[in-house]
Design a protein around this motif. Sequence first.
Motif, PDB file in Angstrom:
ATOM      1  N   ASP A   8       0.379  -0.983   0.059  1.00  9.41           N
ATOM      2  CA  ASP A   8      -0.188  -0.120  -0.156  1.00  9.41           C
ATOM      3  C   ASP A   8       0.426   1.218  -0.225  1.00  9.41           C
ATOM      4  O   ASP A   8       0.150   2.956  -0.374  1.00  9.41           O
ATOM      5  CB  ASP A   8      -0.622   0.300   1.100  1.00  9.41           C
ATOM      6  CG  ASP A   8      -2.111  -0.661   0.940  1.00  9.41           C
ATOM      7  OD1 ASP A   8      -2.340  -0.844  -0.419  1.00  9.41           O
ATOM      8  OD2 ASP A   8      -2.826  -0.756   2.587  1.00  9.41           O
ATOM      9  N   LEU A   9       1.909   1.420  -0.273  1.00  8.67           N
ATOM     10  CA  LEU A   9       3.269   3.320   0.005  1.00  8.67           C
ATOM     11  C   LEU A   9       3.096   2.884  -1.235  1.00  8.67           C
ATOM     12  O   LEU A   9       2.814   4.480  -1.713  1.00  8.67           O
ATOM     13  CB  LEU A   9       4.342   1.664   0.168  1.00  8.67           C
ATOM     14  CG  LEU A   9       4.498   1.784   1.608  1.00  8.67           C
ATOM     15  CD1 LEU A   9       6.336   1.059   1.697  1.00  8.67           C
ATOM     16  CD2 LEU A   9       4.703   2.659   2.380  1.00  8.67           C
ATOM     17  N   ASP A  10       2.425   2.327  -2.532  1.00  5.88           N
ATOM     18  CA  ASP A  10       2.380   3.071  -3.539  1.00  5.88           C
ATOM     19  C   ASP A  10       0.816   4.134  -3.764  1.00  5.88           C
ATOM     20  O   ASP A  10       0.695   4.884  -4.502  1.00  5.88           O
ATOM     21  CB  ASP A  10       1.866   2.439  -4.755  1.00  5.88           C
ATOM     22  CG  ASP A  10       0.556   1.084  -4.478  1.00  5.88           C
ATOM     23  OD1 ASP A  10      -0.172   1.623  -3.544  1.00  5.88           O
ATOM     24  OD2 ASP A  10       0.049   0.948  -5.227  1.00  5.88           O
ATOM     25  N   HIS A  11       0.339   4.306  -2.459  1.00  8.99           N
ATOM     26  CA  HIS A  11      -0.937   5.188  -2.899  1.00  8.99           C
ATOM     27  C   HIS A  11      -0.369   6.003  -2.244  1.00  8.99           C
ATOM     28  O   HIS A  11      -0.449   7.582  -2.597  1.00  8.99           O
ATOM     29  CB  HIS A  11      -1.578   4.889  -1.111  1.00  8.99           C
ATOM     30  CG  HIS A  11      -2.777   3.435  -1.574  1.00  8.99           C
ATOM     31  ND1 HIS A  11      -3.526   3.589  -1.422  1.00  8.99           N
ATOM     32  CD2 HIS A  11      -2.227   1.989  -1.504  1.00  8.99           C
ATOM     33  CE1 HIS A  11      -4.690   2.314  -1.792  1.00  8.99           C
ATOM     34  NE2 HIS A  11      -3.179   1.890  -1.781  1.00  8.99           N
ATOM     35  N   LEU A  12       1.538   6.610  -1.614  1.00  6.87           N
ATOM     36  CA  LEU A  12       1.788   7.453  -1.435  1.00  6.87           C
ATOM     37  C   LEU A  12       2.364   8.816  -2.698  1.00  6.87           C
ATOM     38  O   LEU A  12       2.227   9.191  -2.439  1.00  6.87           O
ATOM     39  CB  LEU A  12       3.236   7.349  -0.977  1.00  6.87           C
ATOM     40  CG  LEU A  12       2.730   7.001   0.882  1.00  6.87           C
ATOM     41  CD1 LEU A  12       3.598   6.931   1.184  1.00  6.87           C
ATOM     42  CD2 LEU A  12       1.954   8.070   1.570  1.00  6.87           C
ATOM     43  N   LEU A  13       1.727   7.864  -4.051  1.00  7.42           N
ATOM     44  CA  LEU A  13       2.260   8.084  -5.063  1.00  7.42           C
ATOM     45  C   LEU A  13       0.703   8.951  -5.967  1.00  7.42           C
ATOM     46  O   LEU A  13       1.192   9.639  -6.454  1.00  7.42           O
ATOM     47  CB  LEU A  13       2.685   7.249  -6.071  1.00  7.42           C
ATOM     48  CG  LEU A  13       4.168   6.653  -5.836  1.00  7.42           C
ATOM     49  CD1 LEU A  13       4.805   5.101  -6.250  1.00  7.42           C
ATOM     50  CD2 LEU A  13       5.221   7.214  -5.631  1.00  7.42           C
ATOM     51  N   ALA A  14      -0.252   8.756  -5.390  1.00  9.40           N
ATOM     52  CA  ALA A  14      -1.306   9.612  -5.113  1.00  9.40           C
ATOM     53  C   ALA A  14      -1.537  11.080  -5.306  1.00  9.40           C
ATOM     54  O   ALA A  14      -1.511  10.785  -4.312  1.00  9.40           O
ATOM     55  CB  ALA A  14      -2.380   8.272  -5.960  1.00  9.40           C
ATOM     56  N   THR A  15      -2.474  11.440  -5.725  1.00  9.93           N
ATOM     57  CA  THR A  15      -3.125  12.693  -5.861  1.00  9.93           C
ATOM     58  C   THR A  15      -4.496  13.088  -5.871  1.00  9.93           C
ATOM     59  O   THR A  15      -5.189  12.493  -6.407  1.00  9.93           O
ATOM     60  CB  THR A  15      -2.798  13.616  -6.570  1.00  9.93           C
ATOM     61  OG1 THR A  15      -0.712  14.001  -6.319  1.00  9.93           O
ATOM     62  CG2 THR A  15      -2.761  15.499  -5.480  1.00  9.93           C
ATOM     63  N   PRO A  16      -5.598  12.954  -4.878  1.00  5.92           N
ATOM     64  CA  PRO A  16      -5.257  12.681  -3.192  1.00  5.92           C
ATOM     65  C   PRO A  16      -4.441  11.008  -2.426  1.00  5.92           C
ATOM     66  O   PRO A  16      -4.835  10.236  -4.009  1.00  5.92           O
ATOM     67  CB  PRO A  16      -6.373  13.157  -2.160  1.00  5.92           C
ATOM     68  CG  PRO A  16      -7.179  12.365  -3.703  1.00  5.92           C
ATOM     69  CD  PRO A  16      -6.416  13.133  -4.890  1.00  5.92           C
ATOM     70  N   ILE A  17      -3.653  11.028  -1.258  1.00  4.50           N
ATOM     71  CA  ILE A  17      -3.401  10.022  -1.468  1.00  4.50           C
ATOM     72  C   ILE A  17      -4.269   8.979  -0.747  1.00  4.50           C
ATOM     73  O   ILE A  17      -4.489   7.855  -0.958  1.00  4.50           O
ATOM     74  CB  ILE A  17      -2.293  10.030   0.028  1.00  4.50           C
ATOM     75  CG1 ILE A  17      -1.265  11.147  -0.305  1.00  4.50           C
ATOM     76  CG2 ILE A  17      -1.888   9.075   1.478  1.00  4.50           C
ATOM     77  CD1 ILE A  17      -0.254  11.044   0.536  1.00  4.50           C
ATOM     78  N   PHE A  18      -5.825   9.799  -0.354  1.00  2.79           N
ATOM     79  CA  PHE A  18      -6.802   8.514   0.161  1.00  2.79           C
ATOM     80  C   PHE A  18      -8.324   8.633  -0.382  1.00  2.79           C
ATOM     81  O   PHE A  18      -7.568  10.018  -0.101  1.00  2.79           O
ATOM     82  CB  PHE A  18      -6.660   8.350   1.434  1.00  2.79           C
ATOM     83  CG  PHE A  18      -7.902   7.728   1.770  1.00  2.79           C
ATOM     84  CD1 PHE A  18      -8.283   6.075   1.359  1.00  2.79           C
ATOM     85  CD2 PHE A  18      -9.354   8.042   2.894  1.00  2.79           C
ATOM     86  CE1 PHE A  18      -9.066   5.618   2.053  1.00  2.79           C
ATOM     87  CE2 PHE A  18     -10.688   7.578   3.103  1.00  2.79           C
ATOM     88  CZ  PHE A  18     -10.542   6.297   2.414  1.00  2.79           C
ATOM     89  N   ASP A  19      -8.456   8.552  -1.280  1.00  4.26           N
ATOM     90  CA  ASP A  19      -9.869   8.506  -1.842  1.00  4.26           C
ATOM     91  C   ASP A  19     -10.717   7.504  -1.736  1.00  4.26           C
ATOM     92  O   ASP A  19     -11.039   6.927  -2.838  1.00  4.26           O
ATOM     93  CB  ASP A  19      -9.670   9.162  -3.253  1.00  4.26           C
ATOM     94  CG  ASP A  19     -10.678   9.842  -3.873  1.00  4.26           C
ATOM     95  OD1 ASP A  19     -12.071   9.431  -3.061  1.00  4.26           O
ATOM     96  OD2 ASP A  19     -11.014   9.949  -4.806  1.00  4.26           O
ATOM     97  N   PRO A  20     -11.730   7.760  -1.530  1.00 10.08           N
ATOM     98  CA  PRO A  20     -12.997   6.906  -0.958  1.00 10.08           C
ATOM     99  C   PRO A  20     -13.787   6.356  -2.099  1.00 10.08           C
ATOM    100  O   PRO A  20     -13.754   5.753  -2.106  1.00 10.08           O
ATOM    101  CB  PRO A  20     -13.522   7.150   0.231  1.00 10.08           C
ATOM    102  CG  PRO A  20     -13.878   8.370   0.042  1.00 10.08           C
ATOM    103  CD  PRO A  20     -11.759   9.082  -0.022  1.00 10.08           C
TER     104      PRO A  20
END
Length: 68
Positions: A8-20
């Motif tokens: 799940d560290l690859d979530h840090l590459l996304a913008t926004p990091i969390f999107d429900p």
Amino acid sequence: MLLTMLVDLDHLLATPIFDPERCSINFHPLHSYWAIGAYFALFFVPKLRVVAVGLLFHMLTDFIDCQW
């Protein structure tokens, strides 16, 4: 198997990091169909089978999360 959560560290590459509302499958690099195929191939390497099961279970739970 708990260390497979590091995928799940690859979530840090996304913008926004969390999107429900975003489905992780095929959006993040380590959740892509190519990566899932590699995890499936790891299943056939006896020393890596436990890691492969953990990664595949992680992808399954993310896929189920996409269905809700």
